[in-house]
Design a protein around this motif. Structure first.
Motif, mmCIF file in Angstrom:
data_model
loop_
_atom_site.group_PDB
_atom_site.id
_atom_site.type_symbol
_atom_site.label_atom_id
_atom_site.label_comp_id
_atom_site.label_asym_id
_atom_site.label_seq_id
_atom_site.Cartn_x
_atom_site.Cartn_y
_atom_site.Cartn_z
ATOM 1 N N ILE A 94 -26.041 28.647 31.070
ATOM 2 C CA ILE A 94 -25.887 27.483 31.943
ATOM 3 C C ILE A 94 -27.006 27.558 32.965
ATOM 4 O O ILE A 94 -27.170 28.569 33.648
ATOM 5 N N LYS A 95 -27.764 26.496 33.055
ATOM 6 C CA LYS A 95 -28.919 26.469 33.948
ATOM 7 C C LYS A 95 -28.461 26.096 35.355
ATOM 8 O O LYS A 95 -27.771 25.097 35.551
ATOM 9 N N LYS A 96 -28.864 26.900 36.326
ATOM 10 C CA LYS A 96 -28.429 26.692 37.709
ATOM 11 C C LYS A 96 -29.573 26.381 38.657
ATOM 12 O O LYS A 96 -29.339 26.042 39.812
ATOM 13 N N THR A 97 -30.801 26.517 38.178
ATOM 14 C CA THR A 97 -31.975 26.241 39.012
ATOM 15 C C THR A 97 -32.903 25.304 38.264
ATOM 16 O O THR A 97 -32.777 25.121 37.048
ATOM 17 N N GLN A 98 -33.857 24.729 38.980
ATOM 18 C CA GLN A 98 -34.826 23.811 38.379
ATOM 19 C C GLN A 98 -35.644 24.506 37.296
ATOM 20 O O GLN A 98 -35.826 23.995 36.211
ATOM 21 N N LYS A 99 -36.118 25.713 37.613
ATOM 22 C CA LYS A 99 -36.960 26.469 36.701
ATOM 23 C C LYS A 99 -36.092 27.385 35.840
ATOM 24 O O LYS A 99 -35.120 27.947 36.320
ATOM 25 N N THR A 100 -36.465 27.523 34.574
ATOM 26 C CA THR A 100 -35.749 28.455 33.701
ATOM 27 C C THR A 100 -36.013 29.870 34.204
ATOM 28 O O THR A 100 -37.166 30.282 34.333
ATOM 29 N N PRO A 101 -34.947 30.620 34.521
ATOM 30 C CA PRO A 101 -35.134 31.980 35.055
ATOM 31 C C PRO A 101 -35.909 32.879 34.099
ATOM 32 O O PRO A 101 -35.687 32.855 32.889
ATOM 33 N N ASP A 102 -36.795 33.694 34.674
ATOM 34 C CA ASP A 102 -37.631 34.594 33.877
ATOM 35 C C ASP A 102 -36.801 35.563 33.041
ATOM 36 O O ASP A 102 -37.173 35.870 31.908
ATOM 37 N N ASP A 103 -35.673 36.047 33.591
ATOM 38 C CA ASP A 103 -34.867 37.013 32.838
ATOM 39 C C ASP A 103 -34.230 36.378 31.602
ATOM 40 O O ASP A 103 -34.062 37.034 30.574
ATOM 41 N N GLU A 104 -33.897 35.085 31.680
ATOM 42 C CA GLU A 104 -33.333 34.388 30.512
ATOM 43 C C GLU A 104 -34.397 34.267 29.417
ATOM 44 O O GLU A 104 -34.127 34.507 28.243
ATOM 45 N N LEU A 105 -35.619 33.903 29.823
ATOM 46 C CA LEU A 105 -36.726 33.808 28.863
ATOM 47 C C LEU A 105 -37.067 35.174 28.280
ATOM 48 O O LEU A 105 -37.320 35.300 27.079
ATOM 49 N N ALA A 106 -37.062 36.193 29.123
ATOM 50 C CA ALA A 106 -37.405 37.543 28.664
ATOM 51 C C ALA A 106 -36.414 38.025 27.606
ATOM 52 O O ALA A 106 -36.819 38.633 26.605
ATOM 53 N N LEU A 107 -35.138 37.754 27.810
ATOM 54 C CA LEU A 107 -34.124 38.159 26.831
ATOM 55 C C LEU A 107 -34.356 37.460 25.490
ATOM 56 O O LEU A 107 -34.328 38.084 24.428
ATOM 57 N N ALA A 108 -34.618 36.152 25.534
ATOM 58 C CA ALA A 108 -34.884 35.415 24.292
ATOM 59 C C ALA A 108 -36.145 35.941 23.610
ATOM 60 O O ALA A 108 -36.174 36.081 22.383
ATOM 61 N N ARG A 109 -37.158 36.272 24.386
ATOM 62 C CA ARG A 109 -38.400 36.795 23.795
ATOM 63 C C ARG A 109 -38.181 38.159 23.155
ATOM 64 O O ARG A 109 -38.743 38.452 22.095
#
Length: 117
Positions: A94-109
């Motif tokens: 669930i997105k809570k900020t305007q920018k996609t959090p770096d930790d969420e992207l890092a996990l997907a990567r």
């Protein structure tokens, strides 16, 4: 006249070495209406792949996000990649900020990299 055939791109859920499917588990935890909205957007991506905004946005390094406005007035994101003709749901949140959090992207990567190895 040439008839176009539309192909549905298969969708799979990332599975950890231990057998967990975090995106499937996340989906099951959503209420029914929110789950249906995310499911519908995943299906739209499958039938129209590759698809751009507003449904999908490229996140770089082979990642895409499926963007869903939930009936509960929240915003959901499912991060996917395409491997060997299959869309793979790597991570969802669930997105809570305007920018996609770096930790969420890092996990997907990390999960994407794991698929490739």
């Amino acid at each position: 006249m040439v008839k176009e055939t539309t192909q549905k791109t298969p969708l799979a859920f990332y599975r950890s070495a231990g057998g967990a499917e975090p995106v499937r588990e996340w989906l099951k935890a959503l209420d029914l209406q929110d789950r249906a909205a995310v499911g519908q957007d995943l299906m739209r991506a499958q039938w129209r792949w590759p698809v751009g905004m507003p449904l999908c946005r490229a996140m770089g390094q082979g990642l895409w996000e499926i963007r869903t406005q939930l009936p509960s007035q929240r915003i959901a994101r499912v991060l996917i990649c395409q491997e060997e003709g299959v869309l793979v749901a790597l991570h969802a949140f669930i997105k809570k900020t305007q920018k996609t959090p770096d930790d969420e992207l890092a996990l997907a990567r990390r999960r994407h990299k794991e698929l490739k190895s």
